[in-house]
Design an enzyme around this catalytic site. Structure first.
Site, PDB file in Angstrom:
ATOM      1  N   ASP A  13      82.384 -26.611  35.510  1.00 34.27           N
ATOM      2  CA  ASP A  13      83.616 -26.707  34.747  1.00 34.27           C
ATOM      3  C   ASP A  13      84.529 -27.691  35.459  1.00 34.27           C
ATOM      4  O   ASP A  13      84.503 -27.820  36.673  1.00 34.27           O
ATOM      5  CB  ASP A  13      84.273 -25.327  34.624  1.00 34.27           C
ATOM      6  N   GLY A  43      87.816 -28.005  35.913  1.00 35.06           N
ATOM      7  CA  GLY A  43      89.127 -27.731  36.498  1.00 35.06           C
ATOM      8  C   GLY A  43      90.169 -27.638  35.402  1.00 35.06           C
ATOM      9  O   GLY A  43      91.339 -27.366  35.662  1.00 35.06           O
ATOM     10  N   GLN A  73      90.130 -29.048  21.832  1.00 36.65           N
ATOM     11  CA  GLN A  73      91.286 -28.173  21.976  1.00 36.65           C
ATOM     12  C   GLN A  73      92.002 -28.106  20.619  1.00 36.65           C
ATOM     13  O   GLN A  73      91.416 -28.453  19.606  1.00 36.65           O
ATOM     14  CB  GLN A  73      92.215 -28.709  23.075  1.00 36.65           C
ATOM     15  N   GLY A  81      90.016 -23.485  25.194  1.00 38.82           N
ATOM     16  CA  GLY A  81      91.358 -22.996  24.885  1.00 38.82           C
ATOM     17  C   GLY A  81      91.396 -21.740  24.047  1.00 38.82           C
ATOM     18  O   GLY A  81      92.440 -21.385  23.500  1.00 38.82           O
ATOM     19  N   ASP A 139      80.196 -18.430  28.536  1.00 40.82           N
ATOM     20  CA  ASP A 139      80.344 -17.999  29.920  1.00 40.82           C
ATOM     21  C   ASP A 139      81.565 -17.106  29.970  1.00 40.82           C
ATOM     22  O   ASP A 139      82.454 -17.221  29.125  1.00 40.82           O
ATOM     23  CB  ASP A 139      80.595 -19.184  30.851  1.00 40.82           C
ATOM     24  N   CYS A 170      69.412   1.622  29.906  1.00 41.69           N
ATOM     25  CA  CYS A 170      69.284   0.386  30.672  1.00 41.69           C
ATOM     26  C   CYS A 170      68.102   0.447  31.617  1.00 41.69           C
ATOM     27  O   CYS A 170      67.822   1.486  32.217  1.00 41.69           O
ATOM     28  CB  CYS A 170      70.569   0.133  31.462  1.00 41.69           C
ATOM     29  N   CYS A 217      67.724  -1.765  34.209  1.00 46.88           N
ATOM     30  CA  CYS A 217      68.000  -2.560  35.412  1.00 46.88           C
ATOM     31  C   CYS A 217      67.739  -1.755  36.673  1.00 46.88           C
ATOM     32  O   CYS A 217      67.664  -0.525  36.672  1.00 46.88           O
ATOM     33  CB  CYS A 217      69.420  -3.120  35.389  1.00 46.88           C
ATOM     34  N   CYS A 220      70.244   1.059  37.345  1.00 45.91           N
ATOM     35  CA  CYS A 220      70.102   2.241  36.488  1.00 45.91           C
ATOM     36  C   CYS A 220      68.799   2.987  36.759  1.00 45.91           C
ATOM     37  O   CYS A 220      68.692   4.177  36.473  1.00 45.91           O
ATOM     38  CB  CYS A 220      70.216   1.835  35.026  1.00 45.91           C
ATOM     39  N   HIS A 267      74.235  -4.754  37.477  1.00 46.65           N
ATOM     40  CA  HIS A 267      74.101  -4.051  36.198  1.00 46.65           C
ATOM     41  C   HIS A 267      74.793  -4.804  35.057  1.00 46.65           C
ATOM     42  O   HIS A 267      74.213  -4.992  33.984  1.00 46.65           O
ATOM     43  CB  HIS A 267      74.672  -2.636  36.275  1.00 46.65           C
TER      44      HIS A 267
END
Length: 374
Positions: free
Chosen positions: A92, A94, A192, A219, A269, A307, A309, A312, A338
């Site tokens: 990213d 900044g 934007q 944004g 993300d 779950c 994982c 878990c 998790h």
RNA sequence: UCCCCGGUAGCUCAACGGUAGAGCAUUCGGCUGUUAACCGAAGGGUUGUAGGUUCGAGUCCUACCCGGGGAG
């Protein structure tokens, strides 16, 4: 071309199943990128991320520029090598720090003047500088510097920020081309326009002329209602070329991910799974679970009985609650593991649903479980 | 036995004689391109006990109780 994007299937809803082919491997899309701001997803090793199936990480240009310094990372072999992460990285620009470090910066057409949150020193971030830093870092996907504004913001303010973001995108693209790194590193432009439909449309159409290998919607998810986020994202994706990846920046909640995918988003993300994990908020198929709640003090069950994982399979809520209240580092490690597993699992199931043509079914089932009694 | 210091929220401690607070703990909530292992809210007190002085006492005086230290 540094980056190839293949759309394998498009759902009637608009959801796309695809593959992003980077110099550091393939990313199955729609994908969720864990946030590793300072070249680490806080609490997890890179090996753990690989085992979780993470195919692309997000790191932050501004933070790595300040510490340890992009030149240093460049000298020791680039970000992938530095952090021992063999798979894809998106940095990213900044731009988000323009928003989140509001008291520490000053924006002008030239760029952003920051006062370092670490030592107060002054730094001028221009679009060109952001590209230089990202070239040194060596990520697969670079983001153009943009101006992310707060919500609510006036039309005039949103218009100005969108215009500036476009101009910065143009400069970023030119600068990268001049450097010759475009062959290895793909630059995404960012749309934007605040929460104004026509600004989003205009900004998207304007940006298309610059012909980026991928486009981002920025944004959003800065406080506006979810429906508005979707409206704005839809406004943009409707105008983006089908053969380029689309990245909705900074989202989202687990229950919202499929909505964005339906709008034709390929990449997302968010810090929610990782930050909330460290703060004791666990995402489960039954909704959010706040591990510090007294009712889990002697609860022998796993965080999420549905779950699979590592956490878990091994640890009780009672134990995790103890670790969290005792401020033990392992709490952050296990909770992050998790939550990321949960997010990645959602994305995997969304991809399967698109493949089998049942994205609607997935969403209905998901919502029903979230609303069920824990 | 005497002398000194102390006793205030669960804990550690604040509070010129003028509306008893803080940190931690507890309970609950928040977190969206990480300034975040962070932030916020709530509950919680016969200020060791009993008297006294004062318009007014956590604060000053007396006695006692409890804890720590010292002397013998």
């Amino acid at each position: 071309m540094a980056l190839r994007f293949e759309v394998r299937k498009t759902d009637p809803s608009g959801a796309r199943l695809g593959r992003l082919i980077t110099p550091h491997g393939v990313v199955d899309t729609p994908a969720f990128m864990p946030v590793g701001t300072a070249a680490t997803v806080k609490g997890l090793t890179q090996q753990a991320l690989e085992e979780l199936g993470v195919q692309i990480l997000l790191c932050n240009t501004y933070h790595l520029y300040l510490r340890p310094g992009h030149e240093r990372i460049g000298r020791v072999g680039g970000l992938n090598h530095f952090m021992s992460w063999p798979r894809a990285i998106l940095t990213d620009s900044g731009g988000y720090q323009v928003f989140s470090l509001a008291e520490l910066r000053e924006v002008s057409d030239a760029g952003v003047r920051f006062r370092s949150h670490l030592d107060g020193s002054e730094h001028l971030f221009t679009p060109e500088k952001a590209i230089d830093v990202q070239i040194a870092l060596g990520a697969d996907v670079l983001m153009a510097l943009d101006e992310c504004i707060e919500y609510p913001a006036s039309h005039e303010r949103a218009r100005a920020a969108a215009g500036r973001t476009f101009e910065w995108a143009r400069r970023s693209r030119e600068h990268l081309a001049a450097h010759g790194s475009a062959a290895e590193q793909a630059l995404f432009g960012i749309v934007q326009g605040g929460t104004y439909r026509e600004l989003r449309q205009q900004n998207a159409e304007q940006l298309l002329e610059l012909d980026f290998p991928g486009y981002a919607v920025g944004g959003l998810a800065v406080g506006e209602p979810h429906t508005l986020t979707c409206e704005m994202a839809a406004e943009v994706t409707a105008r983006l070329p089908a053969d380029r990846p689309r990245y909705l920046m900074g989202v989202g909640k687990p229950e919202d991910l499929a909505d964005y995918v339906r709008l034709g988003i390929d990449l997302m993300d968010c810090v929610l799974p990782t930050r909330n994990a460290r703060n004791g908020c666990l995402f489960t198929s039954q909704g959010r679970l706040l591990i510090k709640n007294a009712r889990y003090a002697e609860d022998p069950r796993p965080l999420d009985e549905a779950c699979t994982c590592l956490v878990c399979r091994s640890y009780s809520r009672a134990y995790l609650r103890h670790l969290f209240l005792a401020h033990e580092i392992l709490a952050a490690v296990l909770h992050t593991h998790h939550n990321l597993h949960f997010y990645l699992d959602i994305m995997r199931r969304i991809r399967e649903a698109i493949e089998f043509g049942d994205l609607a079914g997935f969403s209905a089932e998901f919502q029903a479980r979230l609303e069920a009694e824990p």
